[in-house]
Design a protein around this motif. Sequence first.
Motif, PDB file in Angstrom:
ATOM      1  N   TYR A 102       0.806  -1.547   0.060  1.00 35.71           N
ATOM      2  CA  TYR A 102       0.385  -0.034   0.140  1.00 35.71           C
ATOM      3  C   TYR A 102       0.707   0.884  -0.242  1.00 35.71           C
ATOM      4  N   PHE A 103       0.733   2.414  -1.174  1.00 39.17           N
ATOM      5  CA  PHE A 103       1.718   3.114  -1.321  1.00 39.17           C
ATOM      6  C   PHE A 103       0.526   4.250  -1.675  1.00 39.17           C
ATOM      7  N   VAL A 104       1.158   5.199  -0.338  1.00 39.96           N
ATOM      8  CA  VAL A 104       0.030   6.795  -0.802  1.00 39.96           C
ATOM      9  C   VAL A 104       1.101   7.686  -1.238  1.00 39.96           C
ATOM     10  N   GLU A 105       0.529   8.551  -2.477  1.00 40.26           N
ATOM     11  CA  GLU A 105       2.057   9.371  -2.086  1.00 40.26           C
ATOM     12  C   GLU A 105       1.927  10.871  -1.818  1.00 40.26           C
ATOM     13  N   ILE A 106       3.015  11.063  -1.855  1.00 39.37           N
ATOM     14  CA  ILE A 106       3.410  12.569  -0.668  1.00 39.37           C
ATOM     15  C   ILE A 106       3.949  13.443  -1.175  1.00 39.37           C
ATOM     16  N   ASN A 107       3.549  14.529  -0.942  1.00 34.04           N
ATOM     17  CA  ASN A 107       4.903  15.698  -1.878  1.00 34.04           C
ATOM     18  C   ASN A 107       5.541  16.232  -0.939  1.00 34.04           C
ATOM     19  N   LYS A 108       6.730  17.223  -1.256  1.00 30.31           N
ATOM     20  CA  LYS A 108       7.812  17.437  -0.883  1.00 30.31           C
ATOM     21  C   LYS A 108       7.989  18.359   0.657  1.00 30.31           C
ATOM     22  N   ASN A 109       6.590  19.336   0.712  1.00 33.60           N
ATOM     23  CA  ASN A 109       6.713  19.760   1.701  1.00 33.60           C
ATOM     24  C   ASN A 109       5.925  18.356   2.415  1.00 33.60           C
ATOM     25  N   GLN A 110       4.802  17.425   2.923  1.00 33.84           N
ATOM     26  CA  GLN A 110       4.916  16.215   3.983  1.00 33.84           C
ATOM     27  C   GLN A 110       6.220  16.266   3.990  1.00 33.84           C
ATOM     28  N   LEU A 111       6.762  15.258   3.044  1.00 34.57           N
ATOM     29  CA  LEU A 111       7.965  15.163   3.291  1.00 34.57           C
ATOM     30  C   LEU A 111       9.424  15.602   4.340  1.00 34.57           C
ATOM     31  N   ASN A 112       9.112  16.381   3.724  1.00 34.16           N
ATOM     32  CA  ASN A 112      10.097  18.076   4.463  1.00 34.16           C
ATOM     33  C   ASN A 112       9.831  17.828   6.129  1.00 34.16           C
ATOM     34  N   LYS A 113       7.653  17.716   6.467  1.00 38.73           N
ATOM     35  CA  LYS A 113       7.544  17.946   7.941  1.00 38.73           C
ATOM     36  C   LYS A 113       7.350  17.265   8.536  1.00 38.73           C
ATOM     37  N   LYS A 114       7.908  15.605   7.587  1.00 39.23           N
ATOM     38  CA  LYS A 114       7.650  14.112   8.043  1.00 39.23           C
ATOM     39  C   LYS A 114       9.602  14.476   9.441  1.00 39.23           C
ATOM     40  N   ILE A 115      10.662  14.900   7.990  1.00 38.16           N
ATOM     41  CA  ILE A 115      12.128  15.165   8.783  1.00 38.16           C
ATOM     42  C   ILE A 115      12.456  16.385   9.609  1.00 38.16           C
ATOM     43  N   ASN A 116      11.477  17.180   9.426  1.00 39.69           N
ATOM     44  CA  ASN A 116      11.870  17.937  10.454  1.00 39.69           C
ATOM     45  C   ASN A 116      10.961  17.532  11.876  1.00 39.69           C
ATOM     46  N   SER A 117      10.091  16.725  11.853  1.00 44.72           N
ATOM     47  CA  SER A 117       9.540  15.893  12.683  1.00 44.72           C
ATOM     48  C   SER A 117      10.531  14.935  13.682  1.00 44.72           C
ATOM     49  N   LEU A 118      11.486  14.488  12.801  1.00 42.85           N
ATOM     50  CA  LEU A 118      12.108  13.475  13.048  1.00 42.85           C
ATOM     51  C   LEU A 118      12.989  14.364  13.612  1.00 42.85           C
ATOM     52  N   ASN A 119      13.817  15.205  13.566  1.00 44.84           N
ATOM     53  CA  ASN A 119      14.503  15.973  13.941  1.00 44.84           C
ATOM     54  C   ASN A 119      14.849  15.901  15.230  1.00 44.84           C
ATOM     55  N   LYS A 120      13.283  16.246  15.900  1.00 46.19           N
ATOM     56  CA  LYS A 120      13.616  16.533  16.781  1.00 46.19           C
ATOM     57  C   LYS A 120      13.787  15.121  17.958  1.00 46.19           C
ATOM     58  N   PHE A 121      14.455  14.105  16.948  1.00 47.03           N
ATOM     59  CA  PHE A 121      14.537  12.601  18.108  1.00 47.03           C
ATOM     60  C   PHE A 121      16.430  13.242  18.327  1.00 47.03           C
ATOM     61  N   LYS A 122      17.079  14.170  18.203  1.00 51.00           N
ATOM     62  CA  LYS A 122      18.418  14.388  18.783  1.00 51.00           C
ATOM     63  C   LYS A 122      19.195  13.130  19.277  1.00 51.00           C
ATOM     64  N   THR A 123      18.761  12.439  20.342  1.00 55.90           N
ATOM     65  CA  THR A 123      19.344  11.762  20.784  1.00 55.90           C
ATOM     66  C   THR A 123      19.653  10.941  20.182  1.00 55.90           C
ATOM     67  N   GLN A 124      18.856   9.827  19.146  1.00 53.02           N
ATOM     68  CA  GLN A 124      18.628   9.425  18.195  1.00 53.02           C
ATOM     69  C   GLN A 124      19.077   9.290  17.685  1.00 53.02           C
ATOM     70  N   ILE A 125      19.095  10.045  16.416  1.00 49.77           N
ATOM     71  CA  ILE A 125      20.097  10.685  15.213  1.00 49.77           C
ATOM     72  C   ILE A 125      21.689  10.253  16.072  1.00 49.77           C
ATOM     73  N   GLU A 126      22.191  11.278  17.000  1.00 51.92           N
ATOM     74  CA  GLU A 126      23.418  10.985  17.572  1.00 51.92           C
ATOM     75  C   GLU A 126      23.657   9.761  17.389  1.00 51.92           C
ATOM     76  N   LYS A 127      22.874   8.370  17.718  1.00 57.34           N
ATOM     77  CA  LYS A 127      23.023   7.663  17.825  1.00 57.34           C
ATOM     78  C   LYS A 127      23.441   7.046  17.175  1.00 57.34           C
ATOM     79  N   GLY A 128      23.174   7.225  15.488  1.00 56.36           N
ATOM     80  CA  GLY A 128      23.280   7.373  14.600  1.00 56.36           C
ATOM     81  C   GLY A 128      21.266   5.970  14.361  1.00 56.36           C
ATOM     82  N   ILE A 129      20.897   5.354  15.438  1.00 56.16           N
ATOM     83  CA  ILE A 129      19.043   5.304  14.868  1.00 56.16           C
ATOM     84  C   ILE A 129      18.092   6.226  13.589  1.00 56.16           C
ATOM     85  N   VAL A 130      18.256   7.033  13.311  1.00 59.06           N
ATOM     86  CA  VAL A 130      17.269   7.716  12.971  1.00 59.06           C
ATOM     87  C   VAL A 130      18.459   8.514  12.119  1.00 59.06           C
TER      88      VAL A 130
END
Length: 163
Positions: free
Chosen positions: A99-127
């Motif tokens: 099952y696939f859902v098309e997303i646009n660039k703004n939606q992808l950026n919103k997702k990435i911006n929200s994932l950027n809040k997980f700083k500890t997980q980014i620092e560990k290399g998980i996200v």
Amino acid sequence: KEGISSLKELGIKIENVFFGEFPDGFIPVDKNSISFVEKIMNDKSIDRVYTHSPSDRHQDHRACSNIVSAAARPHINQKTKEILLYQGPSTKVHFEPHYFVEINKNQLNKKINSLNKFKTQIEKGIVNTKAIKSLAEVHGSYHNTLYAEAFEINHMFRGKDDI
């Protein structure tokens, strides 16, 4: 704190976020955890749930997937018609979306911006937000679009009025 910040970035209201008294890293798949989720799903009349793939490497993510699946059993919960499973950063290689859902660039950026809040997980290399963008591009390319979200289907029910 990072999770709440991420959800706020997505516009999720805090009153729609629920935490159980389950130990981090040791969430049990048992009557208590299933009843906790069942109650929320029924009280809020939740008809669609997005959760981890059961192929996730993280034990809490696998547990969450199994708990949600059990909580949405048709004889217990008639309201939840869809459970869609997503590929998280710790999902194993085995992930077979149908099952696939098309997303646009703004939606992808919103997702990435929200994932950027997980700083500890980014620092560990998980996200890894570059990998997440790449996955969106790959899933989009399967369907001749720039970006797409991909899901495995736990279950999806359509009644006569939905067809």
